[in-house]
Motif scaffolding. Sequence first.
Motif, PDB file in Angstrom:
ATOM      1  N   ALA A   1       0.860  -1.193   0.000  1.00 21.38           N
ATOM      2  CA  ALA A   1       0.000   0.000   0.000  1.00 21.38           C
ATOM      3  C   ALA A   1       0.889   1.233   0.000  1.00 21.38           C
ATOM      4  N   ASP A   2       0.670   2.125  -0.977  1.00 25.70           N
ATOM      5  CA  ASP A   2       1.414   3.390  -1.004  1.00 25.70           C
ATOM      6  C   ASP A   2       0.413   4.535  -0.956  1.00 25.70           C
ATOM      7  N   GLN A   3       0.843   5.626  -0.354  1.00 24.36           N
ATOM      8  CA  GLN A   3      -0.031   6.798  -0.260  1.00 24.36           C
ATOM      9  C   GLN A   3      -0.286   7.440  -1.640  1.00 24.36           C
TER      10      GLN A   3
ATOM     11  N   HIS B   1      19.072   8.913 -11.114  1.00 25.00           N
ATOM     12  CA  HIS B   1      20.131   7.981 -10.742  1.00 25.00           C
ATOM     13  C   HIS B   1      20.439   7.980  -9.251  1.00 25.00           C
ATOM     14  N   ARG B   2      21.014   6.873  -8.835  1.00 29.89           N
ATOM     15  CA  ARG B   2      21.637   6.732  -7.532  1.00 29.89           C
ATOM     16  C   ARG B   2      22.985   6.063  -7.777  1.00 29.89           C
ATOM     17  N   VAL B   3      23.958   6.427  -6.967  1.00 35.93           N
ATOM     18  CA  VAL B   3      25.328   5.933  -7.197  1.00 35.93           C
ATOM     19  C   VAL B   3      25.605   4.703  -6.339  1.00 35.93           C
TER      20      VAL B   3
ATOM     21  N   ALA C   1      15.131   4.202   5.815  1.00 32.98           N
ATOM     22  CA  ALA C   1      16.361   4.262   5.020  1.00 32.98           C
ATOM     23  C   ALA C   1      17.062   5.588   5.259  1.00 32.98           C
ATOM     24  N   CYS C   2      18.333   5.628   4.900  1.00 34.40           N
ATOM     25  CA  CYS C   2      19.099   6.862   5.105  1.00 34.40           C
ATOM     26  C   CYS C   2      19.558   7.441   3.772  1.00 34.40           C
ATOM     27  N   GLY C   3      20.172   8.605   3.807  1.00 31.98           N
ATOM     28  CA  GLY C   3      20.717   9.199   2.585  1.00 31.98           C
ATOM     29  C   GLY C   3      22.035   8.539   2.231  1.00 31.98           C
TER      30      GLY C   3
ATOM     31  N   PHE D   1      19.979   3.192  -1.144  1.00 30.25           N
ATOM     32  CA  PHE D   1      19.561   2.665  -2.456  1.00 30.25           C
ATOM     33  C   PHE D   1      20.516   1.562  -2.900  1.00 30.25           C
ATOM     34  N   LYS D   2      21.812   1.839  -2.848  1.00 32.51           N
ATOM     35  CA  LYS D   2      22.758   0.841  -3.372  1.00 32.51           C
ATOM     36  C   LYS D   2      22.690  -0.455  -2.580  1.00 32.51           C
ATOM     37  N   PHE D   3      22.421  -0.330  -1.273  1.00 29.76           N
ATOM     38  CA  PHE D   3      22.369  -1.538  -0.440  1.00 29.76           C
ATOM     39  C   PHE D   3      20.995  -2.205  -0.470  1.00 29.76           C
TER      40      PHE D   3
ATOM     41  N   LYS E   1      -3.242   5.298   1.696  1.00 27.96           N
ATOM     42  CA  LYS E   1      -2.311   5.750   2.743  1.00 27.96           C
ATOM     43  C   LYS E   1      -2.479   4.924   4.024  1.00 27.96           C
ATOM     44  N   VAL E   2      -1.371   4.504   4.585  1.00 20.93           N
ATOM     45  CA  VAL E   2      -1.395   3.807   5.877  1.00 20.93           C
ATOM     46  C   VAL E   2      -1.371   4.866   6.969  1.00 20.93           C
ATOM     47  N   ILE E   3      -2.312   4.753   7.916  1.00 18.38           N
ATOM     48  CA  ILE E   3      -2.333   5.757   8.990  1.00 18.38           C
ATOM     49  C   ILE E   3      -2.014   5.152  10.354  1.00 18.38           C
TER      50      ILE E   3
ATOM     51  N   THR F   1      11.731   9.293  -2.383  1.00 15.75           N
ATOM     52  CA  THR F   1      13.182   9.551  -2.411  1.00 15.75           C
ATOM     53  C   THR F   1      13.872   8.673  -3.446  1.00 15.75           C
ATOM     54  N   SER F   2      13.377   7.449  -3.592  1.00 16.22           N
ATOM     55  CA  SER F   2      14.005   6.530  -4.549  1.00 16.22           C
ATOM     56  C   SER F   2      13.807   6.962  -5.989  1.00 16.22           C
ATOM     57  N   PHE F   3      12.809   7.808  -6.237  1.00 21.22           N
ATOM     58  CA  PHE F   3      12.457   8.127  -7.622  1.00 21.22           C
ATOM     59  C   PHE F   3      13.318   9.286  -8.110  1.00 21.22           C
TER      60      PHE F   3
HETATM   61  C1  LIG Z   1      19.776  13.705  -2.581  1.00 24.29           C
HETATM   62  C2  LIG Z   1      19.902  12.239  -2.277  1.00 24.29           C
HETATM   63  C3  LIG Z   1      20.890  11.494  -2.903  1.00 24.29           C
HETATM   64  C4  LIG Z   1      21.012  10.148  -2.605  1.00 24.29           C
HETATM   65  N1  LIG Z   1      21.982   9.440  -3.239  1.00 24.29           N
HETATM   66  C5  LIG Z   1      22.125   8.137  -2.991  1.00 24.29           C
HETATM   67  C6  LIG Z   1      23.096   7.386  -3.687  1.00 24.29           C
HETATM   68  O1  LIG Z   1      23.810   7.918  -4.546  1.00 24.29           O
HETATM   69  N2  LIG Z   1      23.225   6.075  -3.390  1.00 24.29           N
HETATM   70  C7  LIG Z   1      22.429   5.462  -2.477  1.00 24.29           C
HETATM   71  O2  LIG Z   1      22.608   4.264  -2.251  1.00 24.29           O
HETATM   72  N3  LIG Z   1      21.460   6.139  -1.813  1.00 24.29           N
HETATM   73  C8  LIG Z   1      21.287   7.462  -2.063  1.00 24.29           C
HETATM   74  N4  LIG Z   1      20.316   8.160  -1.415  1.00 24.29           N
HETATM   75  C9  LIG Z   1      19.440   7.472  -0.455  1.00 24.29           C
HETATM   76  C10 LIG Z   1      18.321   6.664  -1.120  1.00 24.29           C
HETATM   77  O3  LIG Z   1      17.824   7.315  -2.268  1.00 24.29           O
HETATM   78  C11 LIG Z   1      17.187   6.444  -0.125  1.00 24.29           C
HETATM   79  O4  LIG Z   1      17.690   5.957   1.098  1.00 24.29           O
HETATM   80  C12 LIG Z   1      16.178   5.405  -0.634  1.00 24.29           C
HETATM   81  O5  LIG Z   1      15.784   5.719  -1.948  1.00 24.29           O
HETATM   82  C13 LIG Z   1      14.968   5.368   0.295  1.00 24.29           C
HETATM   83  O6  LIG Z   1      14.070   4.403  -0.190  1.00 24.29           O
HETATM   84  P1  LIG Z   1      12.739   4.066   0.607  1.00 24.29           P
HETATM   85  O7  LIG Z   1      12.054   2.996  -0.127  1.00 24.29           O
HETATM   86  O8  LIG Z   1      13.034   3.846   2.040  1.00 24.29           O
HETATM   87  O9  LIG Z   1      11.914   5.442   0.591  1.00 24.29           O
HETATM   88  P2  LIG Z   1      11.105   6.152  -0.586  1.00 24.29           P
HETATM   89  O10 LIG Z   1      11.718   5.900  -1.896  1.00 24.29           O
HETATM   90  O11 LIG Z   1      10.857   7.552  -0.187  1.00 24.29           O
HETATM   91  O12 LIG Z   1       9.727   5.381  -0.584  1.00 24.29           O
HETATM   92  C14 LIG Z   1       8.811   5.519   0.464  1.00 24.29           C
HETATM   93  C15 LIG Z   1       7.431   5.285  -0.105  1.00 24.29           C
HETATM   94  O13 LIG Z   1       6.538   5.217   1.007  1.00 24.29           O
HETATM   95  C16 LIG Z   1       5.353   5.878   0.657  1.00 24.29           C
HETATM   96  N5  LIG Z   1       4.673   6.278   1.887  1.00 24.29           N
HETATM   97  C17 LIG Z   1       5.084   7.185   2.781  1.00 24.29           C
HETATM   98  N6  LIG Z   1       4.209   7.273   3.803  1.00 24.29           N
HETATM   99  C18 LIG Z   1       3.236   6.387   3.537  1.00 24.29           C
HETATM  100  C19 LIG Z   1       2.054   5.999   4.216  1.00 24.29           C
HETATM  101  N7  LIG Z   1       1.695   6.552   5.385  1.00 24.29           N
HETATM  102  N8  LIG Z   1       1.264   5.057   3.660  1.00 24.29           N
HETATM  103  C20 LIG Z   1       1.597   4.494   2.478  1.00 24.29           C
HETATM  104  N9  LIG Z   1       2.708   4.825   1.793  1.00 24.29           N
HETATM  105  C21 LIG Z   1       3.523   5.752   2.317  1.00 24.29           C
HETATM  106  C22 LIG Z   1       5.808   7.040  -0.213  1.00 24.29           C
HETATM  107  O14 LIG Z   1       4.746   7.542  -1.023  1.00 24.29           O
HETATM  108  C23 LIG Z   1       6.942   6.417  -1.002  1.00 24.29           C
HETATM  109  O15 LIG Z   1       6.497   5.891  -2.233  1.00 24.29           O
HETATM  110  C24 LIG Z   1      20.144   9.521  -1.684  1.00 24.29           C
HETATM  111  C25 LIG Z   1      19.146  10.268  -1.055  1.00 24.29           C
HETATM  112  C26 LIG Z   1      19.017  11.617  -1.353  1.00 24.29           C
HETATM  113  C27 LIG Z   1      17.932  12.405  -0.699  1.00 24.29           C
END
Ligand SMILES: Cc1cc2nc3c(=O)[nH]c(=O)nc-3n(C[C@H](O)[C@H](O)[C@H](O)COP(=O)(O)OP(=O)(O)OC[C@H]3O[C@@H](n4cnc5c(N)ncnc54)[C@H](O)[C@@H]3O)c2cc1C
Length: 385
Positions: free
Chosen positions: A29-31, A45-47, A331-333, A337-339, A167-169, A40-42
């Motif tokens: 389920a995504d919001q 590119h990610r390195v 997840a962190c910055g 993504f790479k991991f 959306k999950v609440i 953030t993942s969208f």
């Molecule tokens: C500027 C920048 C550069 C980066 N560069 C790198 C890089 O080079 N290499 C690397 O490995 N990592 C990098 N990262 C980190 C990496 O991109 C993120 O850690 C990763 O993409 C996070 O993925 P995620 O799935 O946790 O979050 P997201 O991709 O943000 O996905 C979270 C999803 O949850 C959904 N959501 C949120 N709340 C709710 C809810 N209540 N109910 C339902 N859905 C919900 C959102 O709509 C979204 O689709 C970078 C980050 C940033 C900001």
Amino acid sequence: MRIVLAGGGVIALLTAVECVSAGHEVVIADQADIPFSGATSFDRHRVLRALHRDDLATTAAAVSAHHAWIDLEQVLATSFYEQVGALTAVAARQAPAAQELLIAAGSKAEVFGADDLAAEFPHAGFAPGTGAVFEAHAGVLLADRVLAACAGWLRWHAHAELHPHRKVIGVDAGRAEVRLADGEVLKGDAVLLAAGPWSRDLLAPELSRELVLHRQTMLYCDVPPADAAAWAATPAITSLGTPGGAWLVPPVAGTPLKLSAASACRVVDEVGGGVAPSWWREHLIDTFAALIPGFRRDWLVDTRDCHYLARRSTLGPMLAVLGDRVLSYAACGGSSFKFAPLIARSLAARLTGAAPVTTGLEPLDRPLVRASGIHPTRPALRGVS
Ligand SMILES: Cc1cc2nc3c(=O)[nH]c(=O)nc-3n(C[C@H](O)[C@H](O)[C@H](O)COP(=O)(O)OP(=O)(O)OC[C@H]3O[C@@H](n4cnc5c(N)ncnc54)[C@H](O)[C@@H]3O)c2cc1C
């Protein structure tokens, strides 16, 4: 087992692929859309670079991630990993140690002195006098293509249900169920919250206080035709050796050149939109005008802000065990993504009760936060009535 996942970013989607591949059912389920362009993942590119200075375990984990992404291209029958290598600026006296670390971790590495860099990459804007380490088992992940490939694979799989705009609440950690904004409850045998920078909204205050929100601005550029060939042969540059932490992603596979810097990252209170404020855009334009020969503001084709969370004490990701097979992964910055393929394997094993997977990554091998003593049993999380 039926696994409910909140979020449709790289963490939830790859974990879902792992679970389905192991014979389980997933409900995502995504919001917003799946994938969501505001996640953030969208991004274009990610390195992936392996080098984590003075840290063999994490460097080796990143080399494993390199191989895992190549395997995933096969599983998802899509190409999204441009293995252009990565260059990281290091002081000349530290370069041999960085090279040895990469080789010990199973990568291939080469040291560039300042003169070599100036001769090979005169267009790239390395700080004068800096050297660099080049690693071959590294490159650029076409992030939006990764998400589209995962969502496409799952959408047609009999054991996967995708619920965009749900959306999950709240989450009941005792019952392994999530509550949606429309009132419906999704019950599973296990639950993963992977809500990216929105993770704090779903966590109890004791946990959400642990997470600090960051926002970073990026510039996207078209390079002049005369420089296109040089840029096309440029690896990802994770550090140009400047005090402000400038880095760039080359224009691979038809993507624009991406520029940013640690100095364009700031702590914020709330997740805002993706529009880059003019002050931060100008900061990056000034930064790169001083670095890249010939850089002009009319190279700019787009700007964007992205958000990420970091655990206050470690600046890394946070895995929280909220209940029996109910997990939250914030997840962190920089590296989540790479991991993600390793994170997904580890989370899938925890959720399904399979044999634990050793990744070499903190906090996956040893979750730092446990439910006991932190959460009330019910309601476990904010939003549960
Ligand atoms: C500027 C920048 C550069 C980066 N560069 C790198 C890089 O080079 N290499 C690397 O490995 N990592 C990098 N990262 C980190 C990496 O991109 C993120 O850690 C990763 O993409 C996070 O993925 P995620 O799935 O946790 O979050 P997201 O991709 O943000 O996905 C979270 C999803 O949850 C959904 N959501 C949120 N709340 C709710 C809810 N209540 N109910 C339902 N859905 C919900 C959102 O709509 C979204 O689709 C970078 C980050 C940033 C900001």
